[in-house]
Design a protein around this motif. Structure first.
Motif, short mmCIF file in Angstrom:
data_model
loop_
_atom_site.label_atom_id
_atom_site.label_comp_id
_atom_site.label_asym_id
_atom_site.label_seq_id
_atom_site.Cartn_x
_atom_site.Cartn_y
_atom_site.Cartn_z
N ILE A 108 17.28 -34.20 -2.68
CA ILE A 108 17.30 -33.16 -1.64
C ILE A 108 16.08 -32.24 -1.79
O ILE A 108 15.42 -31.91 -0.79
CB ILE A 108 18.61 -32.36 -1.69
CG1 ILE A 108 19.78 -33.24 -1.24
CG2 ILE A 108 18.52 -31.10 -0.82
CD1 ILE A 108 21.14 -32.63 -1.47
N ILE A 109 15.77 -31.86 -3.00
CA ILE A 109 14.58 -31.02 -3.24
C ILE A 109 13.32 -31.75 -2.80
O ILE A 109 12.43 -31.15 -2.18
CB ILE A 109 14.51 -30.58 -4.71
CG1 ILE A 109 15.65 -29.60 -5.02
CG2 ILE A 109 13.15 -29.95 -5.04
CD1 ILE A 109 15.81 -29.27 -6.49
N GLY A 110 13.23 -33.04 -3.09
CA GLY A 110 12.06 -33.83 -2.69
C GLY A 110 11.91 -33.90 -1.17
O GLY A 110 10.80 -33.78 -0.64
N ILE A 111 13.02 -34.08 -0.48
CA ILE A 111 12.99 -34.14 0.99
C ILE A 111 12.55 -32.80 1.56
O ILE A 111 11.70 -32.73 2.45
CB ILE A 111 14.36 -34.56 1.54
CG1 ILE A 111 14.64 -36.03 1.19
CG2 ILE A 111 14.43 -34.35 3.04
CD1 ILE A 111 16.06 -36.47 1.44
N LEU A 112 13.11 -31.72 1.05
CA LEU A 112 12.72 -30.38 1.53
C LEU A 112 11.24 -30.10 1.26
O LEU A 112 10.54 -29.55 2.10
CB LEU A 112 13.60 -29.31 0.89
CG LEU A 112 15.05 -29.26 1.36
CD1 LEU A 112 15.84 -28.26 0.53
CD2 LEU A 112 15.12 -28.93 2.84
N ALA A 113 10.77 -30.49 0.08
CA ALA A 113 9.36 -30.28 -0.26
C ALA A 113 8.45 -31.07 0.67
O ALA A 113 7.40 -30.57 1.08
CB ALA A 113 9.11 -30.65 -1.71
N SER A 114 8.84 -32.28 1.02
CA SER A 114 7.99 -33.10 1.91
C SER A 114 7.93 -32.52 3.32
O SER A 114 6.99 -32.77 4.06
CB SER A 114 8.50 -34.54 1.95
OG SER A 114 9.75 -34.61 2.61
N LEU A 170 20.66 -36.59 -9.58
CA LEU A 170 19.76 -37.37 -8.74
C LEU A 170 19.85 -36.97 -7.27
O LEU A 170 18.85 -36.92 -6.57
CB LEU A 170 20.04 -38.86 -8.90
CG LEU A 170 19.63 -39.47 -10.24
CD1 LEU A 170 20.09 -40.91 -10.33
CD2 LEU A 170 18.13 -39.37 -10.44
N VAL A 171 21.05 -36.64 -6.81
CA VAL A 171 21.22 -36.20 -5.42
C VAL A 171 20.48 -34.88 -5.20
O VAL A 171 19.77 -34.70 -4.20
CB VAL A 171 22.71 -36.07 -5.06
CG1 VAL A 171 22.90 -35.34 -3.75
CG2 VAL A 171 23.37 -37.44 -5.00
#
Length: 132
Positions: free
Chosen positions: A23-29, A18-19
């Motif tokens: 992190i991938i979601g934050i970078l993608a945004s 989940l972590v």
């Protein structure tokens, strides 16, 4: 007697997964909006280059035929002798042509209405023409 070997399984826990996903979601945004703005800039640049190229073909046409094609003839007169096909603007619409032009009264106006397909606008919606 049998000995039981202590086998410990190795892997990731649900929390670790989940972590990483967070992190991938934050970078993608952060990255995706920057990439999409670059795509819009590239489309605007392509429109400028297409207009310069088509304008050059129209000048060659004028040298051969002693005048620019009128608005009714349009850009289609270039197909065959000067171009294989007419390019579409980066948003999939036809380039617009007026002769004599409204902005370039001594020659022609060659333009696209931008991403929104409507007159005026800003950024990628701005009209792009041979008067820029």
């Amino acid at each position: 007697m049998q000995t039981i070997k202590n086998k410990k399984q190795h892997g990731f826990t649900l929390v670790e997964i989940l972590v990483v996903v967070a992190i991938i979601g934050i970078l993608a945004s952060i990255i995706i909006p920057k990439l999409t703005s670059k795509v819009d800039e590239a489309r605007v640049q392509k429109a400028h280059l297409d207009i310069k190229s088509l304008s050059s073909m129209l000048v060659i046409y004028k040298l051969d035929k002693y005048g620019y094609p009128d608005s009714e003839q349009g850009l289609k007169v270039l197909v065959g002798q000067y171009l294989k096909t007419l390019p579409k603007d980066p948003w999939g619409k036809k380039y617009l042509y007026l002769s004599p032009g409204l902005r370039n009264t001594k020659s022609f106006d060659l333009y696209t209405l931008g991403a929104d397909g409507a007159p005026g606008g800003n950024d990628e919606n701005k009209d792009i023409g041979n008067w820029d």
